[in-house]
Design an enzyme around this catalytic site. Sequence first.
Site, PDB file in Angstrom:
ATOM      1  N   CYS A  67       1.016  -1.336   0.059  1.00 46.08           N
ATOM      2  CA  CYS A  67       0.099  -0.040  -0.201  1.00 46.08           C
ATOM      3  C   CYS A  67       0.956   1.204   0.029  1.00 46.08           C
ATOM      4  O   CYS A  67       1.417   1.499   0.932  1.00 46.08           O
ATOM      5  CB  CYS A  67      -0.874  -0.051   1.251  1.00 46.08           C
ATOM      6  SG  CYS A  67      -1.712   1.419   1.659  1.00 46.08           S
ATOM      7  N   CYS A  70       0.311   3.620   2.828  1.00 47.52           N
ATOM      8  CA  CYS A  70       0.868   3.182   4.092  1.00 47.52           C
ATOM      9  C   CYS A  70       2.225   3.245   4.303  1.00 47.52           C
ATOM     10  O   CYS A  70       2.657   3.607   5.325  1.00 47.52           O
ATOM     11  CB  CYS A  70       0.471   1.364   4.009  1.00 47.52           C
ATOM     12  SG  CYS A  70      -1.467   1.039   3.880  1.00 47.52           S
TER      13      CYS A  70
END
Length: 142
Positions: A67, A70
């Site tokens: 991600c 993230c």
Amino acid sequence: MTNLVLPCPGCRSLSRVPEARLADRPVCASCRTRLLGAPVPLDAASFDRVLSATTLPVLVDFWAPWCGPCRTMAPHFDAAAAAFAGRVVFAKVDTEAEPGLAARFQIQGIPTLALFEAGRELRRSSGGRNQAQIAAWLAGGT
């Protein structure tokens, strides 16, 4: 004198630390890792034990290694963990490695921050944040 129960970022064991000794940068009795200032990686085996036994609020970052947001948020989360050391425990759950935890908490998007106290979820928010935004959210902002 009040004792706090803190999880170890290295071995996930729990240590009792007198609140008055937090400034002494306590270490884990098992593995000698510093107990404050770094996120604690959690898995299915340690999640409930750590969240229910830890005396401070726990902010969990549900994330995944693939991600982009993230990965962008990770250094900000680490910096916030250092800034809030001794007041909030920061933890991370890799939803790729722990899909059961992601399903249990109905994580629909990542990164998702969830604040827990005494094992119960108080609130959550999805989306990447910088250190200042994480601090504001912890203080009750959006």
